[in-house]
Design a protein around this motif. Structure first.
Motif, PDB file in Angstrom:
ATOM      1  N   ALA A 132       0.808  -1.233   0.000  1.00 23.99           N
ATOM      2  CA  ALA A 132       0.000   0.000   0.000  1.00 23.99           C
ATOM      3  C   ALA A 132       0.831   1.268   0.000  1.00 23.99           C
ATOM      4  O   ALA A 132       0.392   2.317  -0.490  1.00 23.99           O
ATOM      5  CB  ALA A 132      -0.938  -0.003   1.201  1.00 23.99           C
ATOM      6  N   LYS A 133       2.056   1.213   0.546  1.00 22.96           N
ATOM      7  CA  LYS A 133       2.863   2.431   0.662  1.00 22.96           C
ATOM      8  C   LYS A 133       3.456   2.889  -0.664  1.00 22.96           C
ATOM      9  O   LYS A 133       3.975   4.003  -0.770  1.00 22.96           O
ATOM     10  CB  LYS A 133       3.981   2.214   1.678  1.00 22.96           C
ATOM     11  N   TYR A 134       3.386   2.043  -1.685  1.00 24.73           N
ATOM     12  CA  TYR A 134       3.993   2.382  -2.974  1.00 24.73           C
ATOM     13  C   TYR A 134       3.012   3.189  -3.818  1.00 24.73           C
ATOM     14  O   TYR A 134       2.449   2.717  -4.791  1.00 24.73           O
ATOM     15  CB  TYR A 134       4.448   1.112  -3.690  1.00 24.73           C
ATOM     16  N   GLN A 135       2.832   4.452  -3.408  1.00 24.62           N
ATOM     17  CA  GLN A 135       1.915   5.355  -4.081  1.00 24.62           C
ATOM     18  C   GLN A 135       2.624   6.081  -5.232  1.00 24.62           C
ATOM     19  O   GLN A 135       3.855   6.226  -5.226  1.00 24.62           O
ATOM     20  CB  GLN A 135       1.359   6.377  -3.085  1.00 24.62           C
ATOM     21  N   PRO A 136       1.861   6.555  -6.235  1.00 23.93           N
ATOM     22  CA  PRO A 136       2.472   7.189  -7.411  1.00 23.93           C
ATOM     23  C   PRO A 136       3.440   8.325  -7.089  1.00 23.93           C
ATOM     24  O   PRO A 136       4.501   8.438  -7.718  1.00 23.93           O
ATOM     25  CB  PRO A 136       1.259   7.686  -8.191  1.00 23.93           C
ATOM     26  N   TYR A 149       5.275   8.825  -4.427  1.00 19.75           N
ATOM     27  CA  TYR A 149       6.500   8.255  -3.852  1.00 19.75           C
ATOM     28  C   TYR A 149       7.361   7.639  -4.950  1.00 19.75           C
ATOM     29  O   TYR A 149       8.569   7.861  -5.024  1.00 19.75           O
ATOM     30  CB  TYR A 149       6.111   7.207  -2.810  1.00 19.75           C
ATOM     31  N   ILE A 150       6.731   6.913  -5.850  1.00 14.32           N
ATOM     32  CA  ILE A 150       7.461   6.269  -6.947  1.00 14.32           C
ATOM     33  C   ILE A 150       8.076   7.320  -7.868  1.00 14.32           C
ATOM     34  O   ILE A 150       9.253   7.225  -8.248  1.00 14.32           O
ATOM     35  CB  ILE A 150       6.528   5.333  -7.740  1.00 14.32           C
ATOM     36  N   GLN A 151       7.295   8.331  -8.227  1.00 10.88           N
ATOM     37  CA  GLN A 151       7.786   9.372  -9.140  1.00 10.88           C
ATOM     38  C   GLN A 151       8.990  10.105  -8.544  1.00 10.88           C
ATOM     39  O   GLN A 151       9.977  10.387  -9.242  1.00 10.88           O
ATOM     40  CB  GLN A 151       6.670  10.357  -9.447  1.00 10.88           C
ATOM     41  N   ARG A 152       8.915  10.410  -7.237  1.00  8.99           N
ATOM     42  CA  ARG A 152      10.032  11.111  -6.585  1.00  8.99           C
ATOM     43  C   ARG A 152      11.288  10.250  -6.597  1.00  8.99           C
ATOM     44  O   ARG A 152      12.382  10.715  -6.940  1.00  8.99           O
ATOM     45  CB  ARG A 152       9.654  11.469  -5.150  1.00  8.99           C
ATOM     46  N   CYS A 153      11.145   8.982  -6.253  1.00 10.83           N
ATOM     47  CA  CYS A 153      12.311   8.111  -6.115  1.00 10.83           C
ATOM     48  C   CYS A 153      12.942   7.760  -7.453  1.00 10.83           C
ATOM     49  O   CYS A 153      14.154   7.598  -7.552  1.00 10.83           O
ATOM     50  CB  CYS A 153      11.929   6.833  -5.367  1.00 10.83           C
ATOM     51  N   PHE A 154      12.127   7.673  -8.493  1.00 10.16           N
ATOM     52  CA  PHE A 154      12.654   7.221  -9.776  1.00 10.16           C
ATOM     53  C   PHE A 154      13.289   8.357 -10.589  1.00 10.16           C
ATOM     54  O   PHE A 154      13.657   8.149 -11.739  1.00 10.16           O
ATOM     55  CB  PHE A 154      11.542   6.560 -10.595  1.00 10.16           C
ATOM     56  N   SER A 155      13.442   9.521  -9.991  1.00  6.17           N
ATOM     57  CA  SER A 155      13.997  10.661 -10.727  1.00  6.17           C
ATOM     58  C   SER A 155      15.489  10.864 -10.472  1.00  6.17           C
ATOM     59  O   SER A 155      16.108  11.725 -11.092  1.00  6.17           O
ATOM     60  CB  SER A 155      13.244  11.940 -10.343  1.00  6.17           C
ATOM     61  N   SER A 156      16.084  10.098  -9.559  1.00  5.18           N
ATOM     62  CA  SER A 156      17.511  10.265  -9.260  1.00  5.18           C
ATOM     63  C   SER A 156      18.103   8.938  -8.808  1.00  5.18           C
ATOM     64  O   SER A 156      17.381   8.021  -8.390  1.00  5.18           O
ATOM     65  CB  SER A 156      17.713  11.312  -8.159  1.00  5.18           C
ATOM     66  N   MET A 157      19.432   8.838  -8.860  1.00  6.60           N
ATOM     67  CA  MET A 157      20.100   7.628  -8.417  1.00  6.60           C
ATOM     68  C   MET A 157      19.917   7.425  -6.911  1.00  6.60           C
ATOM     69  O   MET A 157      19.707   6.300  -6.449  1.00  6.60           O
ATOM     70  CB  MET A 157      21.586   7.691  -8.763  1.00  6.60           C
ATOM     71  N   ALA A 158      19.984   8.508  -6.149  1.00  5.21           N
ATOM     72  CA  ALA A 158      19.786   8.415  -4.704  1.00  5.21           C
ATOM     73  C   ALA A 158      18.364   7.958  -4.389  1.00  5.21           C
ATOM     74  O   ALA A 158      18.140   7.136  -3.489  1.00  5.21           O
ATOM     75  CB  ALA A 158      20.068   9.759  -4.037  1.00  5.21           C
ATOM     76  N   GLY A 159      17.393   8.476  -5.129  1.00  7.73           N
ATOM     77  CA  GLY A 159      16.012   8.075  -4.925  1.00  7.73           C
ATOM     78  C   GLY A 159      15.789   6.613  -5.275  1.00  7.73           C
ATOM     79  O   GLY A 159      15.057   5.897  -4.576  1.00  7.73           O
ATOM     80  N   LEU A 160      16.424   6.163  -6.362  1.00 12.60           N
ATOM     81  CA  LEU A 160      16.314   4.752  -6.745  1.00 12.60           C
ATOM     82  C   LEU A 160      16.865   3.843  -5.654  1.00 12.60           C
ATOM     83  O   LEU A 160      16.297   2.791  -5.361  1.00 12.60           O
ATOM     84  CB  LEU A 160      17.072   4.495  -8.049  1.00 12.60           C
ATOM     85  N   HIS A 161      17.974   4.255  -5.054  1.00 15.31           N
ATOM     86  CA  HIS A 161      18.557   3.432  -3.991  1.00 15.31           C
ATOM     87  C   HIS A 161      17.620   3.373  -2.784  1.00 15.31           C
ATOM     88  O   HIS A 161      17.390   2.305  -2.214  1.00 15.31           O
ATOM     89  CB  HIS A 161      19.916   3.979  -3.577  1.00 15.31           C
ATOM     90  N   GLU A 162      17.067   4.534  -2.418  1.00 18.04           N
ATOM     91  CA  GLU A 162      16.116   4.581  -1.293  1.00 18.04           C
ATOM     92  C   GLU A 162      14.931   3.657  -1.548  1.00 18.04           C
ATOM     93  O   GLU A 162      14.530   2.856  -0.693  1.00 18.04           O
ATOM     94  CB  GLU A 162      15.629   6.014  -1.099  1.00 18.04           C
TER      95      GLU A 162
END
Length: 295
Positions: A9-13, A15-28
């Motif tokens: 449930a925590k994988y909301q759009p 959150y995904i959009q923020r994380c997938f925009s940078s290498m640091a976000g992808l790692h998180e």
């Protein structure tokens, strides 16, 4: 199953959009995702159909379940080293994860005879222990020797096996249905995948020179070598490819024990979809090779 929906449930759009925009976000994102996959695998391994299995699983199912539990534990341990940015330890754990995934799949594809052979092949060195005891080895007069001997005899008694029940295994040189692991891998996956996944971790000489150059040494400008004792950084490339091996046996197991439904299918498809997207996103953002020995 409520446990699945709580995790996903925590994988909301947003959150995904923020994380997938940078290498640091992808790692998180990937650390959280792979940790959740470990928890999901743990929950899947505990599922059962009480009509089919009111208590536990038979000797025909238990070897497969044991491999799935091993996968679940290994994924959880992989995440510990992934978060700690230690690629070398991930590489060590990848090997048994691929082994467990491939063998579990092979057993379910080949039926009760394969499961029986798999169980018996595990007694190769245990039978040697019995032979050494019978030849009068002084080790078995020690407390450690007696404990080891008791463990071997207890397991054989549980399975109602005697030393005369292993003729086929001896004939096949204690290989599962006479096949080495590469042959089994090629049947379950594809032989072309072997060199770049399992093969590179399974060299002819274990603890090889290439392994030392990859992980334990740094080459100096004059051609000599020095010790490199720092951990190597880990990224998604160390996690996503091996995770794909473990999805298939879980799919097959859940169908085998009659608990596979649309909720479980959706969860498994979600794991596969996110794992693939993570790898693709990393590949799109990744700009070059980071060498910890040079930076």
């Amino acid at each position: 199953m409520e446990e699945f929906s709580t995790i996903t449930a925590k994988y909301q759009p947003a959150y995904i959009q923020r994380c997938f925009s940078s290498m640091a976000g992808l790692h998180e994102f990937s650390v959280a995702f792979y940790r959740d996959v470990g928890d999901l695998y743990d929950a899947l391994a505990r599922l059962k159909n009480i009509d089919r299995n009111p208590t536990g699983f038979s000797i025909d199912d238990a070897p497969i379940l044991g491999l799935l539990v091993r996968i679940s534990k290994l994924v959880k341990e992989l995440v510990v080293y992934y978060e700690a940015d230690n690629a070398e330890m991930i590489g060590i754990l990848d090997r048994p994860l691929i082994e467990a995934s491939v063998i579990a799949t092979y057993l379910m594809l080949n039926g009760p005879d394969a499961v029986d052979d798999y169980r018996k092949c595990s007694y190769k060195d245990r039978l040697r222990i019995l032979r050494e005891m019978e030849s009068g080895s002084p080790f078995f007069d020690t407390k450690a020797g007696k404990r080891l001997l008791g463990s071997v005899r207890g397991k054989m008694s549980l399975e109602r096996l005697t030393e005369d029940d292993f003729s086929k295994q001896k004939k096949n040189s204690w290989k599962l249905q006479g096949k080495n692991f590469r042959t089994i891998f090629a049947e379950v996956e594809h032989d072309d995948l072997y060199p770049a996944t399992y093969g590179i971790m399974s060299e002819s000489i274990h603890g090889s020179w290439n392994e030392s150059m990859d992980w334990g040494l740094v080459r100096n400008d004059d051609g000599t070598f020095s010790a490199f004792t720092d951990p190597h950084p880990a990224d998604i490339r160390f996690m996503a490819p091996v995770l794909r091996f473990s999805l298939r046996p879980f799919h097959m197991w859940l169908k085998r024990i009659d608990v596979y439904d649309e909720n479980i299918k959706g969860t498994m498809d979600w794991i596969e979809r996110v794992n693939t997207r993570l790898f693709q996103a990393f590949d799109a953002i990744y700009a070059g090779e980071y060498d910890p020995k040079r930076n």
